[in-house]
Design an enzyme around this catalytic site. Sequence first.
Site, short mmCIF file in Angstrom:
data_model
loop_
_atom_site.label_atom_id
_atom_site.label_comp_id
_atom_site.label_asym_id
_atom_site.label_seq_id
_atom_site.Cartn_x
_atom_site.Cartn_y
_atom_site.Cartn_z
N GLU A 177 33.74 81.63 -30.06
CA GLU A 177 33.62 80.41 -29.25
C GLU A 177 34.79 79.46 -29.52
OE1 GLU A 177 29.62 79.00 -30.00
OE2 GLU A 177 28.80 80.62 -28.76
N ASN A 191 31.26 87.64 -30.54
CA ASN A 191 31.64 86.51 -29.69
C ASN A 191 32.45 85.50 -30.50
OD1 ASN A 191 29.10 86.11 -30.94
ND2 ASN A 191 28.41 84.65 -29.42
N CYS A 207 25.86 89.28 -20.22
CA CYS A 207 26.01 88.29 -19.13
C CYS A 207 26.66 88.95 -17.91
CB CYS A 207 26.84 87.10 -19.61
SG CYS A 207 28.62 87.40 -19.61
N GLU A 236 31.04 91.67 -26.07
CA GLU A 236 31.30 92.89 -25.29
C GLU A 236 32.74 92.91 -24.81
OE1 GLU A 236 28.84 90.71 -25.05
OE2 GLU A 236 27.15 91.50 -23.91
N1 THU Z 1 27.21 86.05 -25.49
C1 THU Z 1 27.76 87.25 -25.79
O1 THU Z 1 28.70 87.33 -26.61
N2 THU Z 1 27.27 88.36 -25.19
C2 THU Z 1 26.15 88.39 -24.44
O2 THU Z 1 25.72 89.46 -24.04
C3 THU Z 1 25.43 87.13 -24.13
C4 THU Z 1 26.14 85.89 -24.51
C5 THU Z 1 27.69 84.85 -26.18
C6 THU Z 1 28.43 83.84 -25.39
C7 THU Z 1 28.23 82.62 -26.24
O3 THU Z 1 29.17 82.64 -27.33
C8 THU Z 1 26.85 82.79 -26.82
O4 THU Z 1 26.58 84.17 -26.74
C9 THU Z 1 25.77 82.00 -26.10
O5 THU Z 1 25.84 82.18 -24.74
#
Ligand code: THU
Length: 136
Positions: free
Chosen positions: A50, A48, A90, A61
């Site tokens: 941000e 991820n 998510c 993902e």
């Molecule tokens: N996040 C993911 O990368 N994948 C998931 O399956 C759940 C959430 C990330 C989004 C954000 O950067 C952090 O986790 C918290 O929500």
Amino acid sequence: MIKLTEDERRALIDLANEARRRAYVPYSNYQVGAALRTRSGRIFTGCNVENAAYPTSICAERVAIYKAVSEGEKEFDVITVVTPNGGTPCGGCRQVMAEFGLDTVVLVANGEGRLVQETTVAGLLPGAFTPKDMKR
Ligand code: THU
């Protein structure tokens, strides 16, 4: 839906966990890693990423899936996700997975590398809206 060996599961979880360490998460501090295996046998990882403008952040993902698609791969055997506590993909990522096939296996593991869920995209998103629904 493909059947995985224990060694294949282990290798994918390890790759996703390694990718997790590259997560850029100054806001949530919730590191997520993904490892996607294509039907042709290639592996794409993701973490991820941000952003100070929160909604422009992207999940691990989706990074893995978009990397694969941008390299010409659209058929996926398995996507592995590692979250700190075994949290699952998510809704947005489930939808993006569904675009490319409901039979793709989804492995979810926690930060210790322990498999906590093995399912499919269809299992994660029953009644998915998919490309076939766009046909008139
Ligand atoms: N996040 C993911 O990368 N994948 C998931 O399956 C759940 C959430 C990330 C989004 C954000 O950067 C952090 O986790 C918290 O929500």
